[in-house]
Write an enzyme that holds these catalytic residues in place. Sequence first.
Site, PDB file in Angstrom:
ATOM      1  N   SER A   1       0.812  -1.201   0.000  1.00 48.54           N
ATOM      2  CA  SER A   1       0.000   0.000   0.000  1.00 48.54           C
ATOM      3  C   SER A   1       0.859   1.271   0.000  1.00 48.54           C
ATOM      4  O   SER A   1       1.543   1.563  -0.967  1.00 48.54           O
ATOM      5  CB  SER A   1      -0.965  -0.047   1.188  1.00 48.54           C
TER       6      SER A   1
ATOM      7  N   ASP B   1      10.609   5.534  -9.792  1.00 45.10           N
ATOM      8  CA  ASP B   1      10.253   6.118 -11.089  1.00 45.10           C
ATOM      9  C   ASP B   1      10.868   7.492 -11.301  1.00 45.10           C
ATOM     10  O   ASP B   1      11.019   7.935 -12.445  1.00 45.10           O
ATOM     11  CB  ASP B   1       8.730   6.199 -11.240  1.00 45.10           C
TER      12      ASP B   1
ATOM     13  N   LYS C   1      -0.769  -4.066  -3.340  1.00 44.13           N
ATOM     14  CA  LYS C   1      -2.071  -3.482  -3.019  1.00 44.13           C
ATOM     15  C   LYS C   1      -2.121  -2.083  -3.615  1.00 44.13           C
ATOM     16  O   LYS C   1      -1.557  -1.145  -3.068  1.00 44.13           O
ATOM     17  CB  LYS C   1      -2.326  -3.415  -1.516  1.00 44.13           C
TER      18      LYS C   1
END
Length: 418
Positions: free
Chosen positions: A299, A310, A324
């Site tokens: 999560s 990224d 999740k």
Amino acid sequence: MLSTVTIIGAGIHLKGQAFFQESPKELVDEVWQIIDKNYVDATFNQVDWRAVRTEFLDRSYESSEDAYDAIREMLEKLDDPYTRFMDPDEFRSMQIDTSGELTGVGIQLSQDQETQELIVISPIEETPAFDAGIQSQDVITQIDGQSTEGMDINEAVNLIRGRVGTDVVLTIRRGERELEFNITRARIEIHPVRHSRKDDLPGGVGYIRLTQFSQLAADEMRTAIQELEAEGIEGFILDLRSNPGGLLQASIEIARMWFDEGDIVSTVNRQGVAEVQRANGRALTDKPLVVLIDGGSASASEILSGALRDNDRAVLVGTTSFGKGLVQSVRPVGNGGGLAVTIARYLTPNGIDIDKEGIPPDVEEEISEEIREEMRMDRTLIGTERDPQYVRALEVLREKIAAANGEATTSSVPLAVP
């Protein structure tokens, strides 16, 4: 015992509370309306949601418990373990959990959407469940001898929670083995951040372990980074292993501490991209960073890991995260109850949906069951030369520091850790 909920906003619905005092049926309809307007899947799991409203409003309700049961039955049609109703006791407990203090055994649960099995996302460190030996990915098959087959996550939470000092027996399946744990419930205050300077590399390493994204997490993380920066360390290792997540806003605030520009996370609801969270030019450090993840990193941990990866801010070391990628909104309903609704999916800055897939590490480093158990029995070994994933993270960090300083390095030379 923690619930698998990420809070992104909770407005007070006074209208619903007033109606519920007059008729339990109004609570059923209030919940239906919230799902109708906000649920992430416009098909409602291929269910005729308007027909569901007719079905449940045609019933008679004599008490609040009748309404609670009907709401849970109604929500089961969505086949989404994260969309759930909480009665007043459950809602109060959830609010305590996210405040950084919990009562129970210290487990965060998920429910497999296909098998409906109750799966441990992760035990929280320094809790009865962690001390007993519960592990990420354990499947709870019985609670005090009662089978969990067909049991929803709310019922499981109610059975595992209880008075401080009382015991609960959890039967779990781990691989091919069945194990039984007798665990004493406790009240636990969780400080989610631990940090220290380590001299495992020249110039020093700032080691930060984040165990939960509670309301305390961002402030404690800020303090940790600032104190380690003041000590003049050369780079950071951020340990998110076995961190089951928590508050979405905490993950966003912490991401902003590590980089000045770039996207952090985007949320996609049934109308499309709803919101993009970005860095705000207030990073606390630009020192080289390595992040440790594993199958218990879920999560909010995955939001932070994805944002750092990224944006080329960090290298991820360890094993693939939990997977999740759903966002829940939690709001009060009725006379003290609460409703968690899956309202969106989140995407990493590169547009990757990690739900059920997880985030793979840049550098994979497994850890044996034997060493995992050794570190569980002696938590002082975590983040030391006895921790293979930490040692691998040091190797990667050494290379990043050398590159930042314009120095030549090679990964073929083993790292000597004193």
